[in-house]
Design a protein around this motif. Structure first.
Motif, PDB file in Angstrom:
ATOM      1  N   HIS A 242       2.784   3.373  -2.924  1.00  0.00           N
ATOM      2  CA  HIS A 242       2.362   2.552  -1.786  1.00  0.00           C
ATOM      3  C   HIS A 242       3.306   2.734  -0.590  1.00  0.00           C
ATOM      4  CE1 HIS A 242      -1.032   0.066  -3.186  1.00  0.00           C
ATOM      5  NE2 HIS A 242      -0.534   0.322  -4.391  1.00  0.00           N
ATOM      6  N   ILE A 243       4.594   2.785  -0.844  1.00  0.00           N
ATOM      7  CA  ILE A 243       5.558   2.980   0.239  1.00  0.00           C
ATOM      8  C   ILE A 243       5.388   4.358   0.871  1.00  0.00           C
ATOM      9  CG2 ILE A 243       8.022   3.256   0.774  1.00  0.00           C
ATOM     10  CD1 ILE A 243       8.548   1.028  -1.312  1.00  0.00           C
ATOM     11  N   LEU A 244       5.236   5.375   0.047  1.00  0.00           N
ATOM     12  CA  LEU A 244       5.060   6.731   0.567  1.00  0.00           C
ATOM     13  C   LEU A 244       3.775   6.839   1.392  1.00  0.00           C
ATOM     14  CD1 LEU A 244       6.147   9.585   0.760  1.00  0.00           C
ATOM     15  CD2 LEU A 244       5.003  10.102  -1.398  1.00  0.00           C
ATOM     16  N   GLN A 245       2.705   6.191   0.948  1.00  0.00           N
ATOM     17  CA  GLN A 245       1.456   6.216   1.703  1.00  0.00           C
ATOM     18  C   GLN A 245       1.628   5.556   3.066  1.00  0.00           C
ATOM     19  OE1 GLN A 245      -1.577   7.784   0.774  1.00  0.00           O
ATOM     20  NE2 GLN A 245      -1.773   7.491   2.976  1.00  0.00           N
TER      21      GLN A 245
ATOM     22  N   SER B  98       6.196  -4.323   6.209  1.00  0.00           N
ATOM     23  CA  SER B  98       5.378  -3.282   5.581  1.00  0.00           C
ATOM     24  C   SER B  98       5.812  -3.044   4.138  1.00  0.00           C
ATOM     25  CB  SER B  98       5.451  -1.984   6.380  1.00  0.00           C
ATOM     26  OG  SER B  98       4.884  -2.165   7.657  1.00  0.00           O
ATOM     27  N   MET B  99       7.118  -3.059   3.892  1.00  0.00           N
ATOM     28  CA  MET B  99       7.607  -2.872   2.518  1.00  0.00           C
ATOM     29  C   MET B  99       7.194  -4.045   1.627  1.00  0.00           C
ATOM     30  SD  MET B  99       9.031   0.077   2.557  1.00  0.00           S
ATOM     31  CE  MET B  99       7.789   0.450   3.781  1.00  0.00           C
ATOM     32  N   ALA B 100       7.255  -5.254   2.165  1.00  0.00           N
ATOM     33  CA  ALA B 100       6.819  -6.428   1.398  1.00  0.00           C
ATOM     34  C   ALA B 100       5.335  -6.325   1.054  1.00  0.00           C
ATOM     35  CB  ALA B 100       7.107  -7.711   2.176  1.00  0.00           C
ATOM     36  N   LEU B 101       4.543  -5.852   2.004  1.00  0.00           N
ATOM     37  CA  LEU B 101       3.110  -5.698   1.755  1.00  0.00           C
ATOM     38  C   LEU B 101       2.837  -4.574   0.762  1.00  0.00           C
ATOM     39  CD1 LEU B 101       1.762  -6.244   5.379  1.00  0.00           C
ATOM     40  CD2 LEU B 101       1.741  -7.866   3.467  1.00  0.00           C
ATOM     41  N   CYS B 102       3.611  -3.502   0.832  1.00  0.00           N
ATOM     42  CA  CYS B 102       3.484  -2.433  -0.162  1.00  0.00           C
ATOM     43  C   CYS B 102       3.791  -2.963  -1.563  1.00  0.00           C
ATOM     44  CB  CYS B 102       4.423  -1.269   0.173  1.00  0.00           C
ATOM     45  SG  CYS B 102       3.926  -0.274   1.587  1.00  0.00           S
ATOM     46  N   LEU B 103       4.844  -3.744  -1.664  1.00  0.00           N
ATOM     47  CA  LEU B 103       5.207  -4.341  -2.942  1.00  0.00           C
ATOM     48  C   LEU B 103       4.103  -5.271  -3.442  1.00  0.00           C
ATOM     49  CD1 LEU B 103       7.232  -4.874  -5.213  1.00  0.00           C
ATOM     50  CD2 LEU B 103       8.314  -6.576  -3.728  1.00  0.00           C
ATOM     51  N   ALA B 104       3.590  -6.123  -2.558  1.00  0.00           N
ATOM     52  CA  ALA B 104       2.510  -7.045  -2.949  1.00  0.00           C
ATOM     53  C   ALA B 104       1.273  -6.271  -3.406  1.00  0.00           C
ATOM     54  CB  ALA B 104       2.173  -7.970  -1.787  1.00  0.00           C
ATOM     55  N   ASP B 105       0.899  -5.243  -2.668  1.00  0.00           N
ATOM     56  CA  ASP B 105      -0.257  -4.433  -3.055  1.00  0.00           C
ATOM     57  C   ASP B 105      -0.051  -3.782  -4.416  1.00  0.00           C
ATOM     58  OD1 ASP B 105      -1.681  -5.035  -0.744  1.00  0.00           O
ATOM     59  OD2 ASP B 105      -1.079  -3.195   0.298  1.00  0.00           O
ATOM     60  N   ALA B 106       1.151  -3.290  -4.663  1.00  0.00           N
ATOM     61  CA  ALA B 106       1.445  -2.656  -5.951  1.00  0.00           C
ATOM     62  C   ALA B 106       1.386  -3.667  -7.100  1.00  0.00           C
ATOM     63  CB  ALA B 106       2.815  -1.979  -5.899  1.00  0.00           C
ATOM     64  N   ILE B 107       1.902  -4.853  -6.881  1.00  0.00           N
ATOM     65  CA  ILE B 107       1.863  -5.893  -7.916  1.00  0.00           C
ATOM     66  C   ILE B 107       0.417  -6.298  -8.201  1.00  0.00           C
ATOM     67  CG2 ILE B 107       2.474  -8.301  -8.411  1.00  0.00           C
ATOM     68  CD1 ILE B 107       5.139  -7.734  -6.921  1.00  0.00           C
ATOM     69  N   ILE B 108      -0.381  -6.427  -7.147  1.00  0.00           N
ATOM     70  CA  ILE B 108      -1.802  -6.750  -7.334  1.00  0.00           C
ATOM     71  C   ILE B 108      -2.491  -5.633  -8.110  1.00  0.00           C
ATOM     72  CG2 ILE B 108      -4.011  -7.019  -6.122  1.00  0.00           C
ATOM     73  CD1 ILE B 108      -2.333  -8.477  -3.891  1.00  0.00           C
TER      74      ILE B 108
ATOM     75  N   THR C  99       3.793   7.821   5.312  1.00  0.00           N
ATOM     76  CA  THR C  99       3.022   8.966   5.790  1.00  0.00           C
ATOM     77  C   THR C  99       2.054   8.545   6.883  1.00  0.00           C
ATOM     78  OG1 THR C  99       3.199  10.018   3.617  1.00  0.00           O
ATOM     79  CG2 THR C  99       1.454  10.810   5.071  1.00  0.00           C
ATOM     80  N   ASP C 100       1.332   7.452   6.657  1.00  0.00           N
ATOM     81  CA  ASP C 100       0.362   6.969   7.648  1.00  0.00           C
ATOM     82  C   ASP C 100       1.036   6.575   8.965  1.00  0.00           C
ATOM     83  OD1 ASP C 100      -1.609   7.329   5.755  1.00  0.00           O
ATOM     84  OD2 ASP C 100      -1.821   5.188   5.293  1.00  0.00           O
ATOM     85  N   PHE C 101       2.225   6.013   8.884  1.00  0.00           N
ATOM     86  CA  PHE C 101       2.950   5.547  10.070  1.00  0.00           C
ATOM     87  C   PHE C 101       3.816   6.647  10.693  1.00  0.00           C
ATOM     88  CE2 PHE C 101       6.192   3.051  12.377  1.00  0.00           C
ATOM     89  CZ  PHE C 101       5.356   2.250  13.136  1.00  0.00           C
ATOM     90  N   ASP C 102       3.904   7.784  10.031  1.00  0.00           N
ATOM     91  CA  ASP C 102       4.789   8.871  10.456  1.00  0.00           C
ATOM     92  C   ASP C 102       6.245   8.399  10.467  1.00  0.00           C
ATOM     93  OD1 ASP C 102       5.377  11.502  11.212  1.00  0.00           O
ATOM     94  OD2 ASP C 102       5.220  11.043  13.348  1.00  0.00           O
ATOM     95  N   ALA C 103       6.579   7.600   9.478  1.00  0.00           N
ATOM     96  CA  ALA C 103       7.888   6.949   9.431  1.00  0.00           C
ATOM     97  C   ALA C 103       9.051   7.917   9.249  1.00  0.00           C
ATOM     98  CB  ALA C 103       7.907   5.907   8.309  1.00  0.00           C
ATOM     99  N   PHE C 104       8.785   9.076   8.664  1.00  0.00           N
ATOM    100  CA  PHE C 104       9.879  10.021   8.459  1.00  0.00           C
ATOM    101  C   PHE C 104      10.304  10.680   9.773  1.00  0.00           C
ATOM    102  CE2 PHE C 104       7.964   9.733   4.229  1.00  0.00           C
ATOM    103  CZ  PHE C 104       9.093   9.366   3.505  1.00  0.00           C
ATOM    104  N   ASN C 105       9.418  10.704  10.757  1.00  0.00           N
ATOM    105  CA  ASN C 105       9.746  11.285  12.063  1.00  0.00           C
ATOM    106  C   ASN C 105      10.161  10.220  13.085  1.00  0.00           C
ATOM    107  OD1 ASN C 105       9.284  14.045  11.431  1.00  0.00           O
ATOM    108  ND2 ASN C 105       7.098  13.580  11.415  1.00  0.00           N
ATOM    109  N   LYS C 106      10.013   8.952  12.706  1.00  0.00           N
ATOM    110  CA  LYS C 106      10.427   7.844  13.574  1.00  0.00           C
ATOM    111  C   LYS C 106      11.620   7.169  12.919  1.00  0.00           C
ATOM    112  CE  LYS C 106       5.673   6.900  15.013  1.00  0.00           C
ATOM    113  NZ  LYS C 106       4.565   5.952  14.894  1.00  0.00           N
TER     114      LYS C 106
END
Length: 109
Positions: free
Chosen positions: A88-91, A64-74, A94-101
């Motif tokens: 992109h990482i924060l989005q 997911s982080m690699a994809l966030c980086l790729a999306d940001a570069i694009i 938030t969408d994955f509820d990563a801060f609670n997991k």
């Protein structure tokens, strides 16, 4: 050709990440005791606090982080912009509820 190589690298990362996801953060001894040999996509076991949120063949925050980086570069036409990467990482988080997991590594946090 360059786009195909980049895409191949991302596919390879996602597939390898999904294959190793069930054993995320476990020492080799525990992986061997629990799974024996991982030779197929498996769901994250309930006993693994880092992998329990993932289904069979799902990749982790690493991809997911690699994809966030790729999306940001694009988005930035090939330029590196830390603010856009962070957005992109924060989005994603938030969408994955990563801060609670328990799915974010220390650098991502």
């Amino acid at each position: 050709m360059k786009a195909e190589r980049i895409l191949g690298a991302l596919y390879g990362q996602a597939l390898g990440d999904a294959m190793g996801m069930p054993s995320e953060l476990w020492p080799r001894r525990r992986v061997k005791a629990h799974f024996g040999w991982i030779d197929r996509f498996l769901p994250g076991p309930a006993e693994n606090n880092a992998a329990c949120y993932f289904n069979q063949a799902e990749f982790t925050d690493d991809t997911s982080m690699a994809l966030c980086l790729a999306d940001a570069i694009i988005e930035c036409d090939g330029q590196i912009d830390a603010d856009v990467i962070g957005r992109h990482i924060l989005q994603w988080a938030t969408d994955f509820d990563a801060f609670n997991k328990n799915v974010l590594g220390p650098t991502s946090k």
